[in-house]
Design a protein around this motif. Structure first.
Motif, PDB file in Angstrom:
ATOM      1  N   LEU A   1       0.771  -1.235   0.000  1.00 51.19           N
ATOM      2  CA  LEU A   1       0.000   0.000   0.000  1.00 51.19           C
ATOM      3  C   LEU A   1       0.811   1.298   0.000  1.00 51.19           C
ATOM      4  O   LEU A   1       0.354   2.301  -0.558  1.00 51.19           O
ATOM      5  CB  LEU A   1      -0.928   0.028   1.224  1.00 51.19           C
ATOM      6  N   SER A   2       1.967   1.309   0.652  1.00 50.07           N
ATOM      7  CA  SER A   2       2.645   2.583   0.909  1.00 50.07           C
ATOM      8  C   SER A   2       3.005   3.337  -0.356  1.00 50.07           C
ATOM      9  O   SER A   2       2.907   4.570  -0.416  1.00 50.07           O
ATOM     10  CB  SER A   2       3.893   2.354   1.769  1.00 50.07           C
ATOM     11  N   SER A   3       3.432   2.638  -1.401  1.00 50.10           N
ATOM     12  CA  SER A   3       3.765   3.320  -2.654  1.00 50.10           C
ATOM     13  C   SER A   3       2.539   3.518  -3.532  1.00 50.10           C
ATOM     14  O   SER A   3       2.417   4.520  -4.243  1.00 50.10           O
ATOM     15  CB  SER A   3       4.829   2.524  -3.417  1.00 50.10           C
ATOM     16  N   LYS A   4       1.596   2.576  -3.462  1.00 58.50           N
ATOM     17  CA  LYS A   4       0.395   2.663  -4.297  1.00 58.50           C
ATOM     18  C   LYS A   4      -0.495   3.838  -3.882  1.00 58.50           C
ATOM     19  O   LYS A   4      -1.174   4.448  -4.710  1.00 58.50           O
ATOM     20  CB  LYS A   4      -0.382   1.345  -4.206  1.00 58.50           C
ATOM     21  N   PHE A   5      -0.462   4.156  -2.570  1.00 56.87           N
ATOM     22  CA  PHE A   5      -1.242   5.287  -2.056  1.00 56.87           C
ATOM     23  C   PHE A   5      -0.275   6.276  -1.407  1.00 56.87           C
ATOM     24  O   PHE A   5      -0.299   6.507  -0.199  1.00 56.87           O
ATOM     25  CB  PHE A   5      -2.282   4.794  -1.042  1.00 56.87           C
ATOM     26  N   SER A   6       0.547   6.859  -2.212  1.00 60.06           N
ATOM     27  CA  SER A   6       1.648   7.698  -1.720  1.00 60.06           C
ATOM     28  C   SER A   6       1.181   8.980  -1.046  1.00 60.06           C
ATOM     29  O   SER A   6       1.924   9.580  -0.260  1.00 60.06           O
ATOM     30  CB  SER A   6       2.597   8.041  -2.876  1.00 60.06           C
ATOM     31  N   GLU A   7      -0.047   9.418  -1.313  1.00 57.23           N
ATOM     32  CA  GLU A   7      -0.547  10.654  -0.713  1.00 57.23           C
ATOM     33  C   GLU A   7      -1.249  10.403   0.621  1.00 57.23           C
ATOM     34  O   GLU A   7      -1.692  11.348   1.273  1.00 57.23           O
ATOM     35  CB  GLU A   7      -1.530  11.344  -1.681  1.00 57.23           C
ATOM     36  N   VAL A   8      -1.360   9.141   1.000  1.00 60.68           N
ATOM     37  CA  VAL A   8      -2.051   8.781   2.241  1.00 60.68           C
ATOM     38  C   VAL A   8      -1.027   8.514   3.338  1.00 60.68           C
ATOM     39  O   VAL A   8      -0.004   7.863   3.105  1.00 60.68           O
ATOM     40  CB  VAL A   8      -2.928   7.528   2.033  1.00 60.68           C
ATOM     41  N   ILE A   9      -1.288   9.036   4.539  1.00 59.04           N
ATOM     42  CA  ILE A   9      -0.447   8.754   5.698  1.00 59.04           C
ATOM     43  C   ILE A   9      -0.904   7.444   6.331  1.00 59.04           C
ATOM     44  O   ILE A   9      -2.096   7.262   6.618  1.00 59.04           O
ATOM     45  CB  ILE A   9      -0.543   9.883   6.748  1.00 59.04           C
ATOM     46  N   PHE A  10       0.029   6.527   6.567  1.00 59.11           N
ATOM     47  CA  PHE A  10      -0.271   5.257   7.215  1.00 59.11           C
ATOM     48  C   PHE A  10       0.229   5.293   8.659  1.00 59.11           C
ATOM     49  O   PHE A  10       1.435   5.392   8.905  1.00 59.11           O
ATOM     50  CB  PHE A  10       0.352   4.087   6.453  1.00 59.11           C
ATOM     51  N   ASN A  11      -0.714   5.245   9.594  1.00 64.11           N
ATOM     52  CA  ASN A  11      -0.387   5.190  11.022  1.00 64.11           C
ATOM     53  C   ASN A  11      -0.253   3.727  11.421  1.00 64.11           C
ATOM     54  O   ASN A  11      -1.252   3.011  11.512  1.00 64.11           O
ATOM     55  CB  ASN A  11      -1.482   5.857  11.849  1.00 64.11           C
ATOM     56  N   VAL A  12       0.956   3.285  11.637  1.00 61.15           N
ATOM     57  CA  VAL A  12       1.231   1.873  11.904  1.00 61.15           C
ATOM     58  C   VAL A  12       1.495   1.689  13.393  1.00 61.15           C
ATOM     59  O   VAL A  12       2.472   2.227  13.934  1.00 61.15           O
ATOM     60  CB  VAL A  12       2.440   1.379  11.093  1.00 61.15           C
ATOM     61  N   VAL A  13       0.611   0.952  14.055  1.00 62.78           N
ATOM     62  CA  VAL A  13       0.767   0.698  15.489  1.00 62.78           C
ATOM     63  C   VAL A  13       1.563  -0.589  15.680  1.00 62.78           C
ATOM     64  O   VAL A  13       1.186  -1.650  15.173  1.00 62.78           O
ATOM     65  CB  VAL A  13      -0.603   0.597  16.183  1.00 62.78           C
ATOM     66  N   ILE A  14       2.657  -0.471  16.393  1.00 64.00           N
ATOM     67  CA  ILE A  14       3.549  -1.613  16.652  1.00 64.00           C
ATOM     68  C   ILE A  14       3.381  -2.037  18.103  1.00 64.00           C
ATOM     69  O   ILE A  14       3.664  -1.262  19.021  1.00 64.00           O
ATOM     70  CB  ILE A  14       5.022  -1.248  16.374  1.00 64.00           C
ATOM     71  N   GLY A  15       2.906  -3.248  18.301  1.00 61.39           N
ATOM     72  CA  GLY A  15       2.722  -3.756  19.656  1.00 61.39           C
ATOM     73  C   GLY A  15       4.052  -4.122  20.299  1.00 61.39           C
ATOM     74  O   GLY A  15       5.046  -4.404  19.613  1.00 61.39           O
ATOM     75  N   ASN A  16       4.049  -4.146  21.635  1.00 60.32           N
ATOM     76  CA  ASN A  16       5.314  -4.420  22.330  1.00 60.32           C
ATOM     77  C   ASN A  16       5.702  -5.889  22.308  1.00 60.32           C
ATOM     78  O   ASN A  16       6.732  -6.263  22.856  1.00 60.32           O
ATOM     79  CB  ASN A  16       5.268  -3.903  23.767  1.00 60.32           C
ATOM     80  N   SER A  17       4.898  -6.735  21.642  1.00 63.28           N
ATOM     81  CA  SER A  17       5.275  -8.143  21.499  1.00 63.28           C
ATOM     82  C   SER A  17       5.587  -8.501  20.050  1.00 63.28           C
ATOM     83  O   SER A  17       5.671  -9.682  19.705  1.00 63.28           O
ATOM     84  CB  SER A  17       4.155  -9.046  22.033  1.00 63.28           C
ATOM     85  N   PHE A  18       5.741  -7.500  19.202  1.00 61.98           N
ATOM     86  CA  PHE A  18       6.109  -7.768  17.810  1.00 61.98           C
ATOM     87  C   PHE A  18       7.522  -8.355  17.739  1.00 61.98           C
ATOM     88  O   PHE A  18       8.451  -7.844  18.355  1.00 61.98           O
ATOM     89  CB  PHE A  18       6.079  -6.471  16.985  1.00 61.98           C
ATOM     90  N   ASP A  19       7.673  -9.428  16.959  1.00 67.01           N
ATOM     91  CA  ASP A  19       9.007  -9.984  16.707  1.00 67.01           C
ATOM     92  C   ASP A  19       9.623  -9.409  15.437  1.00 67.01           C
ATOM     93  O   ASP A  19      10.791  -9.664  15.145  1.00 67.01           O
ATOM     94  CB  ASP A  19       8.923 -11.520  16.571  1.00 67.01           C
ATOM     95  N   ASN A  20       8.843  -8.642  14.669  1.00 64.38           N
ATOM     96  CA  ASN A  20       9.280  -8.199  13.346  1.00 64.38           C
ATOM     97  C   ASN A  20       9.455  -6.684  13.265  1.00 64.38           C
ATOM     98  O   ASN A  20       9.258  -6.077  12.218  1.00 64.38           O
ATOM     99  CB  ASN A  20       8.271  -8.659  12.293  1.00 64.38           C
ATOM    100  N   ILE A  21       9.796  -6.063  14.389  1.00 60.88           N
ATOM    101  CA  ILE A  21       9.875  -4.599  14.430  1.00 60.88           C
ATOM    102  C   ILE A  21      10.898  -4.061  13.441  1.00 60.88           C
ATOM    103  O   ILE A  21      10.637  -3.089  12.719  1.00 60.88           O
ATOM    104  CB  ILE A  21      10.201  -4.121  15.858  1.00 60.88           C
ATOM    105  N   GLU A  22      12.048  -4.683  13.370  1.00 54.38           N
ATOM    106  CA  GLU A  22      13.098  -4.173  12.472  1.00 54.38           C
ATOM    107  C   GLU A  22      12.657  -4.268  11.013  1.00 54.38           C
ATOM    108  O   GLU A  22      12.913  -3.363  10.214  1.00 54.38           O
ATOM    109  CB  GLU A  22      14.405  -4.952  12.683  1.00 54.38           C
ATOM    110  N   GLU A  23      12.008  -5.362  10.661  1.00 50.54           N
ATOM    111  CA  GLU A  23      11.530  -5.508   9.289  1.00 50.54           C
ATOM    112  C   GLU A  23      10.476  -4.451   8.973  1.00 50.54           C
ATOM    113  O   GLU A  23      10.486  -3.859   7.876  1.00 50.54           O
ATOM    114  CB  GLU A  23      10.936  -6.906   9.091  1.00 50.54           C
ATOM    115  N   ILE A  24       9.594  -4.191   9.922  1.00 51.07           N
ATOM    116  CA  ILE A  24       8.555  -3.184   9.712  1.00 51.07           C
ATOM    117  C   ILE A  24       9.181  -1.808   9.542  1.00 51.07           C
ATOM    118  O   ILE A  24       8.832  -1.044   8.631  1.00 51.07           O
ATOM    119  CB  ILE A  24       7.559  -3.177  10.889  1.00 51.07           C
ATOM    120  N   LYS A  25      10.137  -1.490  10.396  1.00 53.26           N
ATOM    121  CA  LYS A  25      10.756  -0.168  10.349  1.00 53.26           C
ATOM    122  C   LYS A  25      11.668   0.025   9.143  1.00 53.26           C
ATOM    123  O   LYS A  25      12.107   1.143   8.859  1.00 53.26           O
ATOM    124  CB  LYS A  25      11.534   0.085  11.642  1.00 53.26           C
TER     125      LYS A  25
END
Length: 483
Positions: free
Chosen positions: A181-205
Motif C-alpha cells: 500500500l505505501s507506494s500505491k497510495f503515496s498521498e495517504v499517511i499510514f499510522n502503523v501501530v507496533i505492539g510491544n510483542s512484535f518480533d518483526n519490528i526491524e523488518e517493519i521499520k
C-alpha cells in the motif's frame, strides 16, 4: 477484600486479554477494591500494566492457586490456556469467580460467565441452571478513553489510514500490507501501530517512507487519538474492532486467529462489514485492495459510521463488576421495565434468533437499518406498550409488547433461551397484563396470535387463561377477556 485477575499474554499470545482486563481492573480500583493481575506470559514486564499491581507467573497449577487465593478473594479468569480443572480449583477457592469466554471453550464450573462480544448467539453454554451468564453487546469491555466518544467529521478524501494487527502480529502481516500500500497510495499517511510483542519490528521499520508513521507501545488515550485522526483502519478482528466501533472508525477486519471466527460472523450478520479477510487467503492482497477501493468512498464510510451508532454503550465493565460484587450472582428475580432507546441492539439480536423467527408471522431475518426505524417509531407510538425483561444486573433477557387497537391489545413475547423452560413466561405474561391494565384501563380484550406448531406458546397462553377463538390456516387466535 481483593480481586485477582488471572490472564495471559506474550509474544505468541498477544495482549488482548490483558488489555480488556485493564478496564475491569480500573473499575475495581475505582470502587476501592484492591486488584492484582496474575499473568502467565513469556515476558517479565508488560508496559500496558506497568502502573498496575501485577505478577508474571505460570498460574496454571493447583499448588500455586491453593497457596495464593484466599477464601474472601474475588477471582476473574480470562484465558485460552487454562484447563477445566484449573477453573474448578479457582471456583472452589474463591469467594466468587467470574470467567470471561469468547467461544464456549469449556464447561464452566460455578460462577459468572461473561461473553463480552457481538457474536454470542452461535455459542451454546451448559450449566445454565447453576451459572449466571452475561452475554452480548451490553458486556463488551472498553478501555475508559473509548467510552462515549464522538467522531467530529467524515472527511471526503482519505488522508490517514490506521494499520493495527494486535499485540504481536503473529503472521507478519504488517510488512505485507505496507509493501502493498505505501507506494500505491503515496498521498495517504499510514499510522502503523507496533505492539510491544512484535518480533518483526526491524523488518517493519525498514519501510522508510514519508507517508508512514510508526507508533510504538501506545497508551489507550494515544490509540483513541490515532483512530479519530484516521479515516479508516485495517485491523485484526480481535478486541480492537470494538474500540473502532466506539470511535466510529470504519475498518477492514482480518481474521488472524481462529478464535476471531465469531466476531467475524457477528460483524457480517449485523451488516457492519461486507467482507472479512483471512490472513492465509492466497488472494489476500487482491482482496485487500478491493476492500480499500470500497471503503475510500465517502458515502460508504458515512454509511458504516451510522451503523456503528448505539452498538456499544461502553458500560460493559460496570455491569460486569456489578454482577461480581452483588450478594448473589444468580437471582430468581426478573423484572419488567419500559423499553428504552439503548435496548435497540438487544431487541434486534433477540428478534433475529432462529427460534424466534421460526414462529413469527414474518419468518424473514430483519435488517439492522429497518429495525432501527421500526424501534424508534414503536417507542414514540401511543398505540404500543413495550416492556423488556431484565434481571438484577439489568441484563436484557427478553421482550414483551402490546399493540393497542381501540379496546383490544395484541400481546407478543420472546425470551432468550437462557431463561426459557423455567416457568417464567407465565409469570411475566401475568405481570405484564397487570401493568397494561393499570396503564390503559380502556382495554377489555388481550389477543395472542400463535402458530399451531408452537406448542410451548399454546400451552403458555392457555395456562394464563386465554381461550382459543379462531384457527386461520394454522394461525391460532387466543383471547383473554377483562371483566
Amino acid at each position: 477484600m481483593r480481586a485477582l485477575i488471572f490472564t495471559e499474554g506474550g509474544s505468541q499470545i498477544g495482549l488482548g486479554h490483558i488489555s480488556r482486563c485493564c478496564s475491569l481492573y480500573d473499575e475495581l480500583e475505582g470502587r476501592g477494591i484492591e486488584a492484582e493481575f496474575i499473568i502467565n506470559g513469556d515476558k517479565e514486564k508488560f508496559e500496558i500494566i506497568e502502573k498496575k499491581k501485577n505478577m508474571v507467573v505460570n498460574w496454571l497449577s493447583k499448588d500455586f492457586l491453593t497457596n495464593y487465593i484466599k477464601h474472601n478473594d474475588f477471582c476473574i479468569v480470562d484465558s485460552y490456556l487454562a484447563r477445566e480443572e484449573i477453573y474448578q480449583v479457582i471456583s472452589s477457592l474463591a469467594k466468587k469467580a467470574l470467567f470471561i469466554d469468547d467461544i464456549g471453550r469449556i464447561k464452566y464450573p460455578k460462577g459468572i460467565v461473561v461473553n463480552p462480544s457481538l457474536g454470542t448467539k452461535s455459542i451454546k453454554y451448559s450449566n445454565v441452571d447453576t451459572n449466571c451468564y452475561l452475554l452480548g453487546a451490553k458486556y463488551i469491555i472498553l478501555r475508559s478513553p473509548f467510552v462515549q466518544v464522538e467522531r467530529q467529521e467524515i472527511k471526503s478524501q482519505v488522508k490517514e489510514v490506521l494499520i493495527t494487527l494486535g499485540g504481536s502480529d503473529i503472521h507478519n502481516l504488517t510488512p505485507v500490507i505496507l509493501n502493498e500500500l505505501s507506494s500505491k497510495f503515496s498521498e495517504v499517511i499510514f499510522n502503523v501501530v507496533i505492539g510491544n510483542s512484535f518480533d518483526n519490528i526491524e523488518e517493519i521499520k525498514s519501510f522508510s517512507s514519508k507517508n508512514i508513521i510508526f507508533h510504538e507501545n501506545v497508551t489507550a488515550e494515544e490509540m483513541k487519538s490515532i483512530m479519530l485522526s484516521s479515516d479508516f483502519a485495517i485491523t485484526a478482528a480481535g478486541q480492537t474492532i470494538y474500540e473502532l466501533i466506539a470511535t466510529q472508525t470504519p475498518f477492514i477486519p482480518i481474521k488472524v486467529i481462529e478464535n476471531q471466527h465469531f466476531n467475524i460472523l457477528a460483524l457480517k450478520e449485523l451488516n457492519l462489514v461486507d467482507v472479512a479477510l483471512e490472513y492465509n487467503d492466497p488472494f489476500f492482497k487482491e482482496k485487500l485492495i478491493c476492500e480499500i477501493e470500497n471503503i475510500v468512498r465517502v458515502s460508504n464510510r458515512i454509511n458504516l459510521t451510522e451503523k456503528y451508532e448505539r452498538v456499544i454503550d461502553g458500560l460493559g465493565s460496570k455491569r460486569i463488576i456489578d454482577a461480581l460484587l452483588s450478594e448473589e450472582a444468580k437471582e430468581e428475580n426478573y423484572f419488567l421495565r419500559k423499553a428504552k432507546s439503548e435496548d435497540v441492539f438487544d431487541v434486534f439480536q433477540l428478534s433475529n434468533e432462529d427460534y424466534v423467527r421460526k414462529y413469527s408471522l414474518n419468518i424473514d431475518k430483519i435488517e439492522w437499518e429497518d429495525h432501527k426505524v421500526w424501534f424508534k417509531n414503536i417507542l414514540k407510538s401511543n398505540n404500543h406498550v413495550f416492556y423488556v425483561i431484565t434481571d438484577h444486573t439489568d441484563q436484557f433477557l427478553g421482550q414483551l409488547r402490546y399493540k393497542i387497537e381501540n379496546d383490544s391489545a395484541t400481546i407478543s413475547i420472546s425470551l432468550f433461551k437462557s431463561i426459557t423452560g423455567k416457568g417464567l413466561s407465565k409469570l411475566l405474561v401475568k405481570k405484564s397484563m397487570e401493568l397494561i391494565r393499570n396503564e390503559r384501563n380502556e382495554i377489555r380484550n388481550i389477543i395472542a396470535y400463535v402458530s399451531n406448531d408452537n406448542v410451548a406458546s399454546k400451552k403458555l397462553f392457555e395456562s394464563v387463561g386465554f381461550l382459543l377463538r379462531e384457527n386461520d390456516s394454522g394461525i391460532l387466535k387466543y383471547n383473554y377477556s377483562i371483566s
